[in-house]
Design an enzyme around this catalytic site. Structure first.
Site, mmCIF file in Angstrom:
data_model
loop_
_atom_site.group_PDB
_atom_site.id
_atom_site.type_symbol
_atom_site.label_atom_id
_atom_site.label_comp_id
_atom_site.label_asym_id
_atom_site.label_seq_id
_atom_site.Cartn_x
_atom_site.Cartn_y
_atom_site.Cartn_z
ATOM 1 N N GLY B 12 -47.034 -8.200 -9.348
ATOM 2 C CA GLY B 12 -45.932 -7.802 -8.468
ATOM 3 C C GLY B 12 -46.442 -7.485 -7.071
ATOM 4 O O GLY B 12 -47.217 -6.544 -6.884
ATOM 5 N N GLY B 14 -44.294 -7.346 -4.070
ATOM 6 C CA GLY B 14 -43.196 -7.122 -3.137
ATOM 7 C C GLY B 14 -43.533 -5.929 -2.255
ATOM 8 O O GLY B 14 -44.703 -5.668 -1.976
ATOM 9 N N VAL B 16 -43.480 -2.631 -2.730
ATOM 10 C CA VAL B 16 -44.364 -1.631 -3.335
ATOM 11 C C VAL B 16 -45.758 -2.217 -3.541
ATOM 12 O O VAL B 16 -46.770 -1.581 -3.236
ATOM 13 C CB VAL B 16 -43.787 -1.138 -4.693
ATOM 14 C CG1 VAL B 16 -44.767 -0.201 -5.373
ATOM 15 C CG2 VAL B 16 -42.442 -0.455 -4.483
ATOM 16 N N SER B 100 -40.248 -4.882 -11.444
ATOM 17 C CA SER B 100 -39.214 -4.117 -12.137
ATOM 18 C C SER B 100 -38.733 -4.968 -13.316
ATOM 19 O O SER B 100 -37.559 -5.020 -13.633
ATOM 20 C CB SER B 100 -38.070 -3.766 -11.190
ATOM 21 O OG SER B 100 -37.534 -4.952 -10.639
ATOM 22 N N VAL B 153 -39.688 8.003 -11.365
ATOM 23 C CA VAL B 153 -38.668 8.983 -10.947
ATOM 24 C C VAL B 153 -39.136 9.652 -9.650
ATOM 25 O O VAL B 153 -40.236 10.207 -9.596
ATOM 26 C CB VAL B 153 -38.436 10.079 -12.007
ATOM 27 C CG1 VAL B 153 -37.331 11.035 -11.563
ATOM 28 C CG2 VAL B 153 -38.101 9.481 -13.370
ATOM 29 N N GLY B 212 -30.835 -1.437 4.862
ATOM 30 C CA GLY B 212 -31.829 -1.731 3.818
ATOM 31 C C GLY B 212 -31.984 -0.614 2.794
ATOM 32 O O GLY B 212 -32.946 -0.577 2.047
ATOM 33 N N ASP B 226 -29.357 2.878 -12.246
ATOM 34 C CA ASP B 226 -30.684 3.272 -11.761
ATOM 35 C C ASP B 226 -30.922 4.763 -12.008
ATOM 36 O O ASP B 226 -31.979 5.169 -12.500
ATOM 37 C CB ASP B 226 -30.778 2.946 -10.259
ATOM 38 C CG ASP B 226 -32.029 3.523 -9.623
ATOM 39 O OD1 ASP B 226 -33.119 2.997 -9.899
ATOM 40 O OD2 ASP B 226 -31.909 4.513 -8.879
ATOM 41 N N LYS B 230 -33.524 6.850 -14.783
ATOM 42 C CA LYS B 230 -34.416 7.965 -14.430
ATOM 43 C C LYS B 230 -34.140 9.185 -15.314
ATOM 44 O O LYS B 230 -35.069 9.846 -15.782
ATOM 45 C CB LYS B 230 -34.251 8.320 -12.945
ATOM 46 C CG LYS B 230 -34.795 7.230 -12.030
ATOM 47 C CD LYS B 230 -34.400 7.459 -10.577
ATOM 48 C CE LYS B 230 -34.916 6.329 -9.689
ATOM 49 N NZ LYS B 230 -34.313 6.333 -8.351
ATOM 50 N N GLY B 348 -38.838 3.883 -1.155
ATOM 51 C CA GLY B 348 -39.601 3.289 -0.060
ATOM 52 C C GLY B 348 -40.954 2.811 -0.579
ATOM 53 O O GLY B 348 -41.533 3.425 -1.474
#
Lengths: 368, 368
Positions: B12, B14, B16, B100, B153, B212, B226, B230, B348
């Protein structure tokens, strides 16, 4: 798979020590019932004038320790003998220092250098002369031992672990600000509550003392040194070479004229004569639509650390604090304009012991 | 003393993943310069259609990974081949899952069972069917591997570590409450700010999307799933056997009539027709002197978990939240009436990656 036990020594059995003892027993039972299990063996409990030790390194019964200490008729051993006893344990040893003793803290480099790990809420070792700080961490590295002290700031709140992680992951901490003393928090939340009147300063100090929120001698809180020690620790973790907790500006709330008081009682008796000074500061803040709070701050860029009274807008999170809560705000490059905030009770036996037990869990994981 | 490297695989890349790559390189350099040093070797980077791997297990250059992925002409390997490659590494391996992807998360038990540790911000594996949760942790125990997921979380905020420590040290968590979504935080802080008017709901959703703050399709935020994921994770850590994120009440903010929209664009176009419904709720709250916020709560005693809109006094910390901040309050026996609170940016790339890097540091310490 059951392996060698991890040996535990506890020094200090006051409020924090007693709460820790209960949490330790809970932890021991949990770890011994897990698969794979981990055994903990308590081999020493020591307080000011007496100690109990397990001569063959079998585990002592935590539930009987206090009674055994009360009844112990063995001579009080010098610390060297204790250290030798711990060194000879047939496995890894963790020392839990639940005292606030600087002399014991000065032994940390020796203890850590011998491979014995330390967990402690004792601020003294980490906030005294910077040479001691340096010696502690170089000894731990040399001895391949661990030293954790989460409870030295904010008790069980995740303050030190959060700051450490911000730094270790490469964030740039620009400022740390907050209320670091449960006593000062309680005192000013009562002296000048948002939307309320509050009493005279001396009356609020007396109330805090009566409720057990201050040290036996309230001057030990009012001199600001406790907060200064916490700031010293955080500033050092943030990379500032702070020489000592008296090497930056610390505002004492002990009136000049009372600095020569012989006792806490004399001080408390004469404090009402000086209420006007604090009343003036309170009314100045009030006129500006603000409230007084006793805060500490570290500006990392300008390397400035300070402790003292400041005015805050009534809408500021520091003004809105309740009871004896601490609040610590970390301003960093990653978090931008809105800081990362940790808030909650920052004093008390149970929550302080929680930080110690949490550290112990981390050390056990590393030693396994 | 320099020892065997710890091998790292990243899946992954992206927002993150890219932020993590930078933090990883910072960490690698720091650890390699310490005494004793620890070497990290990046042996795999993989994204949706391509991967780069180090065939002889030498470390790849993190600064060139993105370019190498862009230029790679190698065939995309099936996951089994990747797993075999990781299994054959001559040392300990940590997989960093920055996706994800639920399908990858379903492989966690297999991966952990082979002794490969995992750090990840991917909520899916920990919030899906409870069987997967159980399998993940039993596989880690069997494989003697580690799995950390702090960023699932509150991103980099110390939420999971704090809850875990409260429980492991024997505290009794009674309630967890908070704002768990940066998107929902931003949306309601704008829709009904304390002391302000705010715009129409559809206009605020559009603003959040344009800035965004939402997923590409805002319905993925507005359906509440979402936040429900969590809450599922936290409730399970707190000891509740939550079957799945749809096994408790979750309020969706997608109007009934728009549930059949074919696309996010169609949804956004039609959302203004339903502004009256949200406007009514806002004005009801306003009349009661309160504001609407989208929150999640776990009542441990009554085993009740719920997600949805609630009214809060304007003086409540949840009402006073700013920007896209999260706030999480832990009510426990030890902390009494005033909860332990953690607050700050909860979304973020940078802060999410910080939680991942923090977890990686913990795993490295345990593997050394």
């Amino acid at each position: 798979m059951s392996s060698q036990p991890i040996f535990l020594a506890i020094i200090g059995l006051g409020g924090v020590g007693k709460a820790f003892l209960t949490q330790y027993e809970h932890l021991r039972q949990r770890l011994s019932s897990q698969t794979p299990s981990t055994d903990l063996a308590l081999i020493l409990a020591r307080r000011s004038k007496t100690q109990v030790l397990s001569e063959r390194y079998g585990g002592l019964d935590a539930s009987k320790i206090l009674q055994q200490l009360d009844e112990s008729k063995k001579p009080f051993l010098p610390f060297d003998a204790i250290l030798e006893f711990l060194e000879n344990a047939p496995g890894k040893v963790v020392l839990v220092d639940n005292t606030s003793d600087l002399e014991l803290a000065k032994q940390y480099p020796t203890i850590l250098g011998k491979g014995i790990s330390i967990v402690t809420p004792n601020k003294k070792g980490f906030s005294d002369d910077i040479k001691l700080w340096d010696n502690i961490f170089s000894a731990a590295s040399r001895g391949n031992s661990h030293v954790f002290h989460e409870s030295t700031v904010g008790a069980g709140l995740p303050v030190i672990s959060t700051l450490t992680e911000l730094i270790e992951t490469g964030d740039e901490v620009t400022k740390i600000e907050g209320v670091f003393s449960g006593t000062m928090s309680f005192l000013f939340n009562s002296f000048q509550p948002v939307g309320g009147e509050g009493g005279k300063f001396s009356a609020e100090v007396k109330k805090a003392k009566d409720l057990g929120y201050t040290e036996p001698d309230p001057r030990d809180d009012l001199n600001g040194l406790d907060v200064a020690r916490k700031l010293t620790i955080l500033a050092r973790i943030a990379g500032l070479k702070v020489e000592s907790p008296t090497s930056f500006p610390v505002q004492s709330l002990i009136p000049k004229a009372l600095e020569s008081c012989k006792s806490g009682d004399e001080f408390m008796e004469k404090l009402p004569e000086h209420d006007d000074e604090m009343e003036k500061l309170k009314s100045e803040a009030s006129k500006a639509g603000k409230v007084l709070r006793f805060v500490g701050s570290i500006d990392v860029g300008s390397k400035s650390v300070k402790v003292g009274l400041e005015q805050f807008d009534t809408s500021h999170p520091i003004a809105a604090l309740k009871g004896s809560d601490n609040i610590i705000s970390f301003y960093t490059k990653r978090y931008g304009a809105n800081p990362l905030i940790v808030q909650g009770a920052g004093a008390g036996g149970e929550v302080t012991a929680m930080g110690v037990t949490g550290d112990l869990i981390k050390v056990i994981r590393l030693l396994k």
